[in-house]
Design an enzyme around this catalytic site. Structure first.
Site, PDB file in Angstrom:
ATOM      1  N   SER A 133       9.493   8.337   6.375  1.00 34.85           N
ATOM      2  CA  SER A 133       8.575   7.509   7.215  1.00 34.85           C
ATOM      3  C   SER A 133       9.122   6.117   7.224  1.00 34.85           C
ATOM      4  O   SER A 133       9.679   5.441   6.187  1.00 34.85           O
ATOM      5  CB  SER A 133       7.279   7.527   6.783  1.00 34.85           C
ATOM      6  OG  SER A 133       6.333   6.901   7.310  1.00 34.85           O
ATOM      7  N   TYR A 159       0.706   6.718   0.010  1.00 34.97           N
ATOM      8  CA  TYR A 159       1.259   7.626   0.734  1.00 34.97           C
ATOM      9  C   TYR A 159       2.544   7.338   0.995  1.00 34.97           C
ATOM     10  O   TYR A 159       3.730   7.961   0.823  1.00 34.97           O
ATOM     11  CB  TYR A 159       0.555   7.861   2.048  1.00 34.97           C
ATOM     12  CG  TYR A 159       1.365   8.572   2.938  1.00 34.97           C
ATOM     13  CD1 TYR A 159       1.782   9.897   3.005  1.00 34.97           C
ATOM     14  CD2 TYR A 159       1.993   7.733   4.041  1.00 34.97           C
ATOM     15  CE1 TYR A 159       2.736  10.344   3.949  1.00 34.97           C
ATOM     16  CE2 TYR A 159       2.873   8.462   5.147  1.00 34.97           C
ATOM     17  CZ  TYR A 159       3.171   9.721   4.832  1.00 34.97           C
ATOM     18  OH  TYR A 159       3.957  10.281   6.040  1.00 34.97           O
ATOM     19  N   LYS A 163       6.707   8.485  -0.403  1.00 35.28           N
ATOM     20  CA  LYS A 163       7.856   8.546   0.529  1.00 35.28           C
ATOM     21  C   LYS A 163       9.194   7.957  -0.108  1.00 35.28           C
ATOM     22  O   LYS A 163      10.115   8.245  -0.172  1.00 35.28           O
ATOM     23  CB  LYS A 163       7.631   8.102   2.020  1.00 35.28           C
ATOM     24  CG  LYS A 163       6.689   8.916   2.667  1.00 35.28           C
ATOM     25  CD  LYS A 163       7.352  10.690   2.823  1.00 35.28           C
ATOM     26  CE  LYS A 163       6.472  11.384   3.623  1.00 35.28           C
ATOM     27  NZ  LYS A 163       6.692  12.701   3.562  1.00 35.28           N
TER      28      LYS A 163
HETATM   29  N1  LIG Z   1       2.712  12.400  11.627  1.00 33.25           N
HETATM   30  C1  LIG Z   1       3.234  11.299  11.206  1.00 33.25           C
HETATM   31  O1  LIG Z   1       2.696  10.415  11.677  1.00 33.25           O
HETATM   32  C2  LIG Z   1       4.258  11.107  10.318  1.00 33.25           C
HETATM   33  C3  LIG Z   1       5.063   9.896  10.153  1.00 33.25           C
HETATM   34  C4  LIG Z   1       6.030  10.003   9.416  1.00 33.25           C
HETATM   35  C5  LIG Z   1       6.424  10.809   8.570  1.00 33.25           C
HETATM   36  N2  LIG Z   1       5.582  11.891   8.461  1.00 33.25           N
HETATM   37  C6  LIG Z   1       5.956  13.022   7.688  1.00 33.25           C
HETATM   38  O2  LIG Z   1       6.300  14.241   8.251  1.00 33.25           O
HETATM   39  C7  LIG Z   1       6.028  15.275   7.614  1.00 33.25           C
HETATM   40  C8  LIG Z   1       5.110  16.266   8.534  1.00 33.25           C
HETATM   41  O3  LIG Z   1       4.084  15.494   8.872  1.00 33.25           O
HETATM   42  P1  LIG Z   1       2.945  16.198  10.118  1.00 33.25           P
HETATM   43  O4  LIG Z   1       2.420  15.189  11.100  1.00 33.25           O
HETATM   44  O5  LIG Z   1       3.567  17.532  10.764  1.00 33.25           O
HETATM   45  O6  LIG Z   1       1.700  16.779   8.971  1.00 33.25           O
HETATM   46  P2  LIG Z   1       0.996  17.910   9.037  1.00 33.25           P
HETATM   47  O7  LIG Z   1      -0.172  17.714   7.936  1.00 33.25           O
HETATM   48  O8  LIG Z   1       0.482  18.457  10.454  1.00 33.25           O
HETATM   49  O9  LIG Z   1       2.009  18.832   8.322  1.00 33.25           O
HETATM   50  C9  LIG Z   1       2.083  19.125   7.236  1.00 33.25           C
HETATM   51  C10 LIG Z   1       1.860  20.390   6.685  1.00 33.25           C
HETATM   52  O10 LIG Z   1       2.475  20.661   5.179  1.00 33.25           O
HETATM   53  C11 LIG Z   1       1.344  21.402   4.505  1.00 33.25           C
HETATM   54  N3  LIG Z   1       1.528  20.908   3.213  1.00 33.25           N
HETATM   55  C12 LIG Z   1       1.127  20.028   2.615  1.00 33.25           C
HETATM   56  N4  LIG Z   1       0.980  19.959   1.251  1.00 33.25           N
HETATM   57  C13 LIG Z   1       1.642  21.300   0.975  1.00 33.25           C
HETATM   58  C14 LIG Z   1       2.126  22.030  -0.217  1.00 33.25           C
HETATM   59  N5  LIG Z   1       1.891  21.336  -1.544  1.00 33.25           N
HETATM   60  N6  LIG Z   1       2.437  23.330  -0.197  1.00 33.25           N
HETATM   61  C15 LIG Z   1       2.543  23.707   1.232  1.00 33.25           C
HETATM   62  N7  LIG Z   1       2.375  23.447   2.285  1.00 33.25           N
HETATM   63  C16 LIG Z   1       1.820  22.028   2.119  1.00 33.25           C
HETATM   64  C17 LIG Z   1       0.218  21.117   5.389  1.00 33.25           C
HETATM   65  O11 LIG Z   1      -0.661  22.205   5.166  1.00 33.25           O
HETATM   66  C18 LIG Z   1       0.701  20.777   6.617  1.00 33.25           C
HETATM   67  O12 LIG Z   1       0.606  22.171   7.593  1.00 33.25           O
HETATM   68  C19 LIG Z   1       5.142  15.010   6.484  1.00 33.25           C
HETATM   69  O13 LIG Z   1       6.015  14.894   5.195  1.00 33.25           O
HETATM   70  C20 LIG Z   1       4.734  13.436   6.598  1.00 33.25           C
HETATM   71  O14 LIG Z   1       4.453  12.813   5.675  1.00 33.25           O
HETATM   72  C21 LIG Z   1       4.592  12.011   9.515  1.00 33.25           C
END
Ligand SMILES: NC(=O)c1ccc[n+]([C@@H]2O[C@H](COP(=O)([O-])OP(=O)(O)OC[C@H]3O[C@@H](n4cnc5c(N)ncnc54)[C@H](O)[C@@H]3O)[C@@H](O)[C@H]2O)c1
Length: 359
Positions: A133, A159, A163
């Site tokens: 991120s 958070y 990362k």
């Molecule tokens: N959405 C944003 O703004 C953003 C920005 C930068 C980085 N990210 C990163 O991108 C990735 C995906 O983000 P997203 O927006 O799709 O989030 P999201 O919460 O929709 O998806 C993450 C998924 O991981 C699952 N999960 C979490 N912990 C788990 C575990 N221990 N075992 C199995 N499953 C688990 C959750 O149930 C969820 O379905 C994440 O790593 C997030 O940190 C997101």
């Protein structure tokens, strides 16, 4: 003939599910795990977002409900399938929640990653794309931010630290063992939804992103949008971010995987952003314009730890991955709104309401 088999963690979530559409279209086979901590499951334990992916692509997905903290469950899946590469989306991501429950965040995000890396090593699987991120940069010392910008110095939330710590871990393991072939993608601010209106963002945990909040106001479920900080040194005083369409992020992952499969990278990091800074008020105005709605808002004090301006230089991804974002801010808003109006209760409603002639 499928290209190869990709193990996708957190694939029932927002970015993962959209990415799987592109992976299947590109010819990959996918095996998905998720524990539903932040995604919707159906009555038979199926992942609702993945049902929609199957509808859109006409392909089937192997899914396991599995927590990455359960290492033996992970091991059993790797023993059962021949996995060529991994995309690791699974993490919890609420900045506010991470400050309240740091141990929960460190445990889930760091131990989840450690378990996965150990299992990958055990099974001789060394290709990984990791969801990082732009939060790893902390407060920018120059703009637009390139991958060379320092990381980890001024991260103000737990958070973001998870990362950063994972990136450090990846750097160390790739240095120690050249077999690893890893790309960390630093996403800027994902927005939008699949253009079909069948898929979008439907979190279980409190909203971490702005678009679901804006649309809750547009749907009349929230009376007013709270904007934190109106006195930043920006054109209209509100914070500036680099919003990127989730389908652009999805093609970025396919590009990263194909680079890993074509040539050995050891460890690489890329920004995925549009390169354009957009203020919160500009986003709200664009949303109002394309959806014909009105979003009442109130501007309150800055939120502790928020950064004023952040946008990417994404030239390296263009040069080395051959990837560039294509979608406009208007498209991000239109696509999100289509998803929201066709599915007023997200994945939880039984029937999908078709509006505006979209089928
Ligand atoms: N959405 C944003 O703004 C953003 C920005 C930068 C980085 N990210 C990163 O991108 C990735 C995906 O983000 P997203 O927006 O799709 O989030 P999201 O919460 O929709 O998806 C993450 C998924 O991981 C699952 N999960 C979490 N912990 C788990 C575990 N221990 N075992 C199995 N499953 C688990 C959750 O149930 C969820 O379905 C994440 O790593 C997030 O940190 C997101």
């Amino acid at each position: 003939m499928s290209l190869s088999t990709v193990f996708v963690t957190g694939g029932a979530g927002y970015i993962g599910s959209h990415c799987i559409v592109e992976l299947l279209s590109a010819g990959y086979e996918v095996i998905v795990v998720d524990n539903f901590v932040n995604s919707v499951n159906g009555p038979d334990g199926e992942a609702m977002a993945l049902k929609r992916v199957e509808t859109i692509t006409g392909k089937s997905i192997t899914f396991y409900e599995c927590d990455l903290l359960d290492k033996s469950a992970l091991e059993a899946i790797f023993a059962k399938h021949k996995i060529d590469c991994v995309i690791h989306f699974a993490a919890i991501k609420s900045v506010g929640e991470s400050m309240e429950y740091p141990l929960l965040y460190y445990k889930n995000n760091l131990i989840g990653m450690l378990n996965l890396l150990e299992i990958m090593e055990q099974f001789g699987c060394y290709q990984l794309v990791f969801s990082s991120s732009c939060t790893v940069y902390g407060e920018p010392s120059f703009l637009p931010i390139t991958e060379e910008h320092s990381v980890g110095n001024s991260i103000t939330n737990v958070y973001g630290k998870t990362k950063y710590f994972i990136e450090e871990m990846l750097q160390d393991i790739t240095h120690a063992n050249k077999k690893w072939n890893i790309i960390a993608l630093r996403y800027f601010n994902p927005l939008g939804a699949h253009p079909s209106g069948l898929m979008g963002e439907d979190p279980i945990k409190p909203f971490a992103n702005i678009m679901p909040l804006i649309s809750q106001v547009a749907m009349g479920r929230l009376p007013v949008l709270t904007i934190f900080g109106g006195d930043y040194n920006t054109e209209d005083g509100t914070g500036v971010r680099d919003y990127i369409h989730v389908m652009d992020l999805a093609t970025g992952h396919v590009a990263a995987l194909s680079l890993l499969q074509k040539s050995h990278q050891n460890y690489k990091v890329y920004n995925l952003g549009t390169g354009e800074g957009v203020s919160v008020l500009q986003l709200v105005k664009t949303f109002e314009k394309v959806t014909g709605t009105t979003i009442p808002f109130k501007i309150v004090e800055r939120r502790e730890g928020d950064i004023s301006v952040m946008y990417a230089n994404a030239d390296l991804a263009e040069k080395e991955l051959g990837w560039k974002s294509k979608h406009t801010l208007e498209e991000m808003c239109t696509d999100f709104w289509r998803w929201q109006t066709m599915n007023p209760h997200g994945y939880r409603n039984k029937t999908t309401k078709m509006t505006n002639g979209h089928h």
